[in-house]
Design an enzyme around this catalytic site. Structure first.
Site, mmCIF file in Angstrom:
data_model
loop_
_atom_site.group_PDB
_atom_site.id
_atom_site.type_symbol
_atom_site.label_atom_id
_atom_site.label_comp_id
_atom_site.label_asym_id
_atom_site.label_seq_id
_atom_site.Cartn_x
_atom_site.Cartn_y
_atom_site.Cartn_z
ATOM 1 N N HIS A 155 39.027 37.769 42.561
ATOM 2 C CA HIS A 155 38.242 36.789 41.795
ATOM 3 C C HIS A 155 38.851 35.391 41.936
ATOM 4 C CE1 HIS A 155 36.121 35.229 38.113
ATOM 5 N NE2 HIS A 155 37.219 34.502 38.052
ATOM 6 N N GLU A 156 40.165 35.298 41.771
ATOM 7 C CA GLU A 156 40.831 33.991 41.864
ATOM 8 C C GLU A 156 40.797 33.443 43.290
ATOM 9 O OE1 GLU A 156 41.455 32.375 39.297
ATOM 10 O OE2 GLU A 156 41.206 34.034 37.894
ATOM 11 N N HIS A 159 37.606 31.659 43.861
ATOM 12 C CA HIS A 159 37.627 30.278 43.363
ATOM 13 C C HIS A 159 38.244 29.346 44.396
ATOM 14 C CE1 HIS A 159 36.017 30.869 39.449
ATOM 15 N NE2 HIS A 159 37.030 31.564 38.970
ATOM 16 N N GLU A 234 32.020 31.457 37.143
ATOM 17 C CA GLU A 234 32.686 32.721 36.852
ATOM 18 C C GLU A 234 31.870 33.901 37.370
ATOM 19 O OE1 GLU A 234 35.680 33.244 35.898
ATOM 20 O OE2 GLU A 234 36.099 31.123 35.546
#
Length: 310
Positions: A155-156, A159, A234
Site C-alpha cells: 500500500h505504501e 503511494h 487511500e
C-alpha cells in the site's frame, strides 16, 4: 481475461493519477508563492516600503517552497520520531519484504525507518520514487502476520509509485507556513510600527482583520486541504497494493487489526495525520468528529472494497 482487463484499467488510472499528482504539487506551490507575495504587499503598505516587502516575501516564499520540495520528507520523519534509515542487517525480515516488493513493482528500494511505538501504523514520504522513505512502527511489525505486513508495505509503495508522497509532503510544510504567517501578521499589527499618517491606521486595521481571519481559518483550511488529497488516494493505494501482492485479503486483515487498536501514536500530529495508512489518533476523537474531519475513509469501507476484489 477479466483479470488482465482489470489490471489494464487499473494501470491506466494509475498513470492518470501520477500526472494529476505532479500537476497538483506544482499548482499548490504556485498558489503558496502568490499568497506570500500578497502578504508581502500588505506588509509593504503598512511599512511604506512596498518594494522591499515584496522582494522579502518573494525570497521567503521561494525558500519555503524549496524546503517543502526537497526536505519535506525529513520534516515528516522527524515529526513522527522515525529512526533510520535501517540497513539489511538491522532488520532482515522487514528489509527483505520491502526489497522484494520493490523488485516486483519496478521501484528503487526506499529508505526504511522504524518508529518505536506500540500503535500499528505506517507511512511513506519523499518527492519521487528515487527519493522516498517508508516508516513502520514497531507495533505494526510485531502485530501483523507476514502477508498482512506485506499488504501494508505494498500500500505504501503504491503511494510512492503514484507520486502521492510528493503532494502529501508539500501539504505538510506549506500548510504549516500559512499558520505561521497568520501569527506573524497578528504580532506585527500589535507590536510593530503604528503609523496612522496617510491612512496608515486604516491599512493597519485591514492587516489586523486579515491576520485574525487567517489565524481562525488556517486550521480549517489545513484540514480541508488534507481531506482533498487524502481520502480518494487511500482507496487507490489499497487497490494498487493488492494488485502488487495479488492477495487483497492480506491488507484487509491488516486494516482490521490496525483499526481495532484504540491507543493513538505517541507523536500523532494533525499536520502529518494524512500520511499514515490509518488515522493515527486511535479512539481519541468522537465518531461524529472522526467521520466529518478524518483524513482517511472508514476502515470498514476499505476492508469491504478489498474483499470484493478477491
Amino acid at each position: 481475461m477479466e483479470k488482465k482487463l482489470h489490471s489494464l484499467i487499473s494501470n491506466l488510472f494509475m498513470y492518470k493519477q501520477i500526472t494529476s499528482n505532479k500537476r497538483k504539487s506544482f499548482l499548490l506551490i504556485a498558489v503558496f508563492v502568490i499568497f506570500v507575495i500578497f502578504l508581502g504587499w500588505i506588509f509593504g503598505q503598512v511599512t511604506g516600503d512596498s518594494y522591499g516587502a515584496l522582494v522579502l516575501a518573494l525570497i521567503i516564499s521561494l525558500i519555503m517552497a524549496l524546503i517543502s520540495f526537497y526536505s519535506g520528507d525529513k520534516v515528516a520523519l522527524w515529526t513522527a520520531g522515525a529512526k533510520g534509515p535501517i540497513q539489511k542487517n538491522d532488520n532482515p525480515y522487514v528489509y527483505r519484504l520491502v526489497e522484494n516488493l520493490c523488485i516486483t513493482a519496478g521501484l528503487p528500494t526506499p529508505k526504511i525507518y522504524i518508529i518505536s511505538d506500540a500503535a500499528p501504523n505506517a507511512f511513506a514520504t519523499g518527492r519521487d520514487p528515487k527519493h522516498a522513505a517508508i516508516a513502520l512502527t514497531t507495533g505494526l511489525i510485531e502485530k501483523l502476520e507476514n502477508e498482512e505486513l506485506e499488504g501494508v508495505i505494498a500500500h505504501e509503495l503504491s503511494h510512492i509509485k503514484n507520486y502521492d508522497i510528493r503532494l502529501m509532503m508539500i501539504v505538510i510544510v506549506l500548510v504549516g507556513i500559512v499558520a505561521l504567517l497568520a501569527d506573524w501578521l497578528l504580532r506585527f499589527r500589535f507590536f510593530g510600527r503604528r503609523d496612522d499618517r496617510d491612512g496608515g491606521g486604516q491599512i493597519g486595521a485591514i492587516l489586523l482583520l486579515i491576520g485574525i481571519v487567517l489565524a481562525i481559518l488556517s486550521p480549517l483550511i489545513a484540514k480541508l486541504i488534507q481531506l482533498a488529497v487524502s481520502r480518494k488516494r487511500e482507496f487507490l493505494a489499497d487497490a494498487d497494493g493488492s494488485l502488487l501482492t495479488r492477495y487483497p485479503e492480506g491488507l484487509a486483515r491488516a486494516l482490521e487489526k490496525i483499526s481495532t487498536y484504540k491507543e493513538p501514536l505517541r507523536r500523532a500530529n494533525d499536520a502529518t495525520a494524512h500520511l499514515y495508512i490509518t488515522n493515527p489518533f486511535g479512539g481519541k476523537t468522537s465518531k461524529f468528529f472522526h467521520k466529518l474531519f478524518s483524513t482517511h475513509p472508514p476502515a470498514e469501507e476499505r476492508i469491504k472494497t478489498l474483499r470484493s476484489m478477491a
